[in-house]
Design an enzyme around this catalytic site. Structure first.
Site, mmCIF file in Angstrom:
data_model
loop_
_atom_site.group_PDB
_atom_site.id
_atom_site.type_symbol
_atom_site.label_atom_id
_atom_site.label_comp_id
_atom_site.label_asym_id
_atom_site.label_seq_id
_atom_site.Cartn_x
_atom_site.Cartn_y
_atom_site.Cartn_z
ATOM 1 N N THR A 37 0.826 -1.204 0.000
ATOM 2 C CA THR A 37 0.000 0.000 0.000
ATOM 3 C C THR A 37 0.859 1.252 0.000
ATOM 4 O O THR A 37 1.987 1.244 0.492
ATOM 5 C CB THR A 37 -0.888 0.052 1.258
ATOM 6 N N GLY A 38 0.329 2.338 -0.528
ATOM 7 C CA GLY A 38 0.872 3.677 -0.400
ATOM 8 C C GLY A 38 2.373 3.797 -0.387
ATOM 9 O O GLY A 38 3.082 3.424 -1.329
ATOM 10 N N GLY A 39 2.902 4.344 0.733
ATOM 11 C CA GLY A 39 4.324 4.597 0.864
ATOM 12 C C GLY A 39 5.157 3.337 0.837
ATOM 13 O O GLY A 39 6.280 3.328 0.317
ATOM 14 N N VAL A 68 -9.188 5.193 3.449
ATOM 15 C CA VAL A 68 -9.850 3.995 2.925
ATOM 16 C C VAL A 68 -8.970 3.389 1.838
ATOM 17 O O VAL A 68 -8.804 3.959 0.770
ATOM 18 C CB VAL A 68 -11.242 4.332 2.345
ATOM 19 N N ASP A 128 -4.552 4.688 13.530
ATOM 20 C CA ASP A 128 -4.660 3.721 12.433
ATOM 21 C C ASP A 128 -5.970 2.952 12.539
ATOM 22 O O ASP A 128 -6.377 2.545 13.629
ATOM 23 C CB ASP A 128 -3.468 2.753 12.506
ATOM 24 N N ILE A 129 -6.627 2.769 11.412
ATOM 25 C CA ILE A 129 -7.884 2.016 11.364
ATOM 26 C C ILE A 129 -7.703 0.721 10.573
ATOM 27 O O ILE A 129 -7.972 -0.366 11.062
ATOM 28 C CB ILE A 129 -9.008 2.857 10.727
ATOM 29 N N LYS A 283 15.306 1.044 51.177
ATOM 30 C CA LYS A 283 15.466 -0.402 51.313
ATOM 31 C C LYS A 283 14.078 -1.025 51.315
ATOM 32 O O LYS A 283 13.234 -0.652 52.133
ATOM 33 C CB LYS A 283 16.204 -0.712 52.616
ATOM 34 N N HIS A 284 13.829 -1.941 50.420
ATOM 35 C CA HIS A 284 12.532 -2.615 50.312
ATOM 36 C C HIS A 284 11.388 -1.609 50.214
ATOM 37 O O HIS A 284 10.368 -1.723 50.900
ATOM 38 C CB HIS A 284 12.325 -3.574 51.472
ATOM 39 N N GLU A 336 23.294 -0.923 45.948
ATOM 40 C CA GLU A 336 22.789 -1.605 44.757
ATOM 41 C C GLU A 336 22.657 -0.661 43.565
ATOM 42 O O GLU A 336 23.058 -0.982 42.446
ATOM 43 C CB GLU A 336 21.413 -2.224 45.048
ATOM 44 N N ARG A 446 -0.143 2.193 64.957
ATOM 45 C CA ARG A 446 0.645 3.435 64.848
ATOM 46 C C ARG A 446 1.605 3.580 66.026
ATOM 47 O O ARG A 446 2.714 4.089 65.882
ATOM 48 C CB ARG A 446 -0.304 4.627 64.761
ATOM 49 N N HIS A 532 -0.085 2.001 51.010
ATOM 50 C CA HIS A 532 -0.112 0.574 51.344
ATOM 51 C C HIS A 532 0.703 -0.259 50.364
ATOM 52 O O HIS A 532 0.998 0.202 49.280
ATOM 53 C CB HIS A 532 -1.551 0.075 51.370
#
Length: 532
Positions: A37-39, A68, A128-129, A283-284, A336, A446, A532
């Site tokens: 197609t096309g290009g 189309v 794009d379709i 750390k963690h 690390e 807490r 959390h």
């Protein structure tokens, strides 16, 4: 019956034409008829290849600026016809539909278009379709049709065809079909996300998420778990961090490295580099030390003093260009990862002596005030929320005790609450002179967090040879309200003189009375920072 399927005709329609001429030439050498197609057609024709334009195949010209061209029964019939099905084959003969055995499509560059802040009209035109429609058709009929959406798969397809007398295997076609559906899903996710963002809509009836593989990881949080890192479409202003890093050296990043580095860099992004140097040691996914200072070396030394034991094997994030002085100090203990916006050549050379240490340059800092979306998987679904982009500097702090905080206490209270935002709940952060001096994270109670943070401070004092823990004369931040006075009293026992917390408990007055009795200053933010 053999599951190998010969490739006699291929339709090629690509936006990114990298490698397409060589691939098409190899297909032609294997006797495959080329349609384009096309290009792409022009590119192949200019390369001297025999190729049929799709308009000739369909008998219908491209129209409406190319919108189309492939949406035609002779294209989709050629892709979808079930080989060996008498009804399908009869319909194909009646309507002159030729089978298409190989589809090669990569889509209009929508993600790249939003990344360059294109106009609304330009962005819409880069949706794009025909491409996704053909990809889905070919993928559905993968029993017979081979679909390629990534230039990295040109070589495997040719290898299979050469090994199987011009045919592809069912296993290869299935894997390519799965990859193709993943590509269209990610593509549609990028489009819908962009549209929702333009409209300012949040909790929509449906939500799509997609990404492109950035890195396959050795394993997940544990060796028995598989893992990978996917990048999502970021638009014109990608959030600086693990998705923008340039790794200069060191071992391959692991799942835990990426998770912890993200936590570290998001935290250090809270500190404006024009105002102060800042360092966070993670750390963690929890900070074990955070500090600001006149330079990175001073900030790192203060951060390290908070919990030097936990800092071993940690992640170090900096809000300014890594310099030689800070680099020399950081590499004295096992680390690390180091992540910073940039690094001087001298600093790079110093870190290079530690071959396994990862040095990551993110280019800039994440904006803590920027909007965004956080996604977490749960059984059978996804929890989606906006990023916590509340910043303490924008909060209206309300003094609720008889004594107001001093100027220094108020500065440290803001610092502590800025850090508390990035500590797992329940959170207690003690701070003094622009540095954390005790952190309690992730406890069910807490008061336990307050006591653990104080115990950490005592351990640090013993390691540093100090007469008293640095919590003496510190301030304390809580990510959520104190439900009872016991947590606040634990902070008093540790030596805190001022408190910052959201407020909002039915027992606020009880907590305020306890603070007044102890001579503490306390301010309410009205904003909670659960994490959390």
């Amino acid at each position: 019956m053999s599951t190998d399927r010969p490739v006699s005709r291929a339709l090629l329609s690509v936006s990114d034409k990298t490698g397409i001429v060589d691939f098409a030439r190899a297909l032609a050498d294997l006797g495959v008829a080329l349609v384009s197609t096309g290009g792409t057609y022009k590119t192949l024709k200019d390369a001297g290849l025999a190729v049929t334009e799709v308009a000739e195949l369909t008998g219908f010209p491209e129209m409406m600026d190319g919108r189309v061209k492939t949406l035609h029964p002779k294209v989709h019939g050629g892709l979808l016809a079930i080989r060996g099905n008498e009804e399908h084959e009869a319909a194909a003969r009646t309507h002159g539909i030729l089978p298409i055995d190989l589809l090669v499509v990569n889509l209009y560059p929508f993600e790249a278009t939003i990344a360059r802040s294109a106009s609304w009209e330009d962005t819409i035109e880069n949706i794009d379709i025909g491409g996704p429609a053909m990809i889905r058709a070919a993928s559905k009929n993968h029993d017979a049709v081979t679909v390629v959406v990534d230039g990295a798969d040109y070589a495997p397809v040719l290898e299979a065809m050469r090994a199987n007398k011009g045919s592809t295997t069912l296993d290869l076609r299935r894997r390519l079909a799965a990859k193709a559906y993943a590509r269209t899903a990610a593509y549609d996710a990028a489009i819908s996300t962009w549209l929702f963002e333009q409209l300012g809509e949040t909790a929509t009836p449906s939500r799509a998420f997609g990404g492109t593989l950035a890195q396959g990881l050795r394993y997940g949080e544990n060796p028995h778990q598989w893992a990978a890192f996917y990048k999502t479409a970021q638009g014109a202003n990608p959030r600086p961090g693990v998705a923008t890093i340039r790794q200069l050296q060191g071992k391959e990043l692991s799942y835990n490295n990426l998770n912890d580095t993200d936590a570290a860099y998001e935290l250090v992004g809270e500190f404006d580099p024009a105002r102060t140097a800042a360092v966070a040691i993670i750390k963690h996914a929890n900070p074990c030390g955070v500090a600001e200072g006149p330079d990175l070396l001073a900030a790192y030394e203060k951060a390290l003093a908070c919990d030097p034991v936990s800092a071993f094997g940690g992640i170090v994030a900096l809000n300014r260009t890594l310099d030689a002085e800070a680099a020399k100090k950081i590499v004295e203990i096992f680390t690390e990862v180091i992540i910073a916006p940039d690094a001087t050549e001298e600093a790079k050379a110093i870190v290079a002596a530690k071959k396994n240490l990862r040095l990551l340059l993110a280019g800039d800092l994440p904006d803590p005030k920027a909007p965004g979306v956080i996604v977490k998987s749960v059984a059978g679904g996804l929890l989606v929320q906006s990023r916590d982009n509340a910043v303490v500097d924008a909060m209206d702090l309300k003094v609720v005790t008889k004594r107001a905080p001093t100027a220094q206490e108020l500065t440290d209270l803001r610092f502590a609450f800025r850090v508390a935002k990035h500590v797992k709940s329940n959170t207690i952060v003690y701070a003094k002179d622009g540095a954390t001096v005790g952190i309690g994270a992730g406890q069910m109670s807490r008061v336990d967090s307050a006591r653990i943070a104080a115990r950490k401070a005592q351990d640090a004092a013993e390691a540093g040879g100090w007469a008293v823990p640095l919590t003496k004369g510190s301030v304390v931040a809580s990510d959520a309200f104190f439900p009872f006075a016991d947590g606040l009293l634990a902070a008093v026992e540790a030596g805190a003189t001022a408190v910052i917390q959201p407020g909002g408990s039915m027992r606020d007055q009880e907590v305020i009375d306890a603070a007044d009795a102890a001579g503490l200053a306390m301010v309410f933010t009205g904003v909670r920072h659960f994490r959390h």
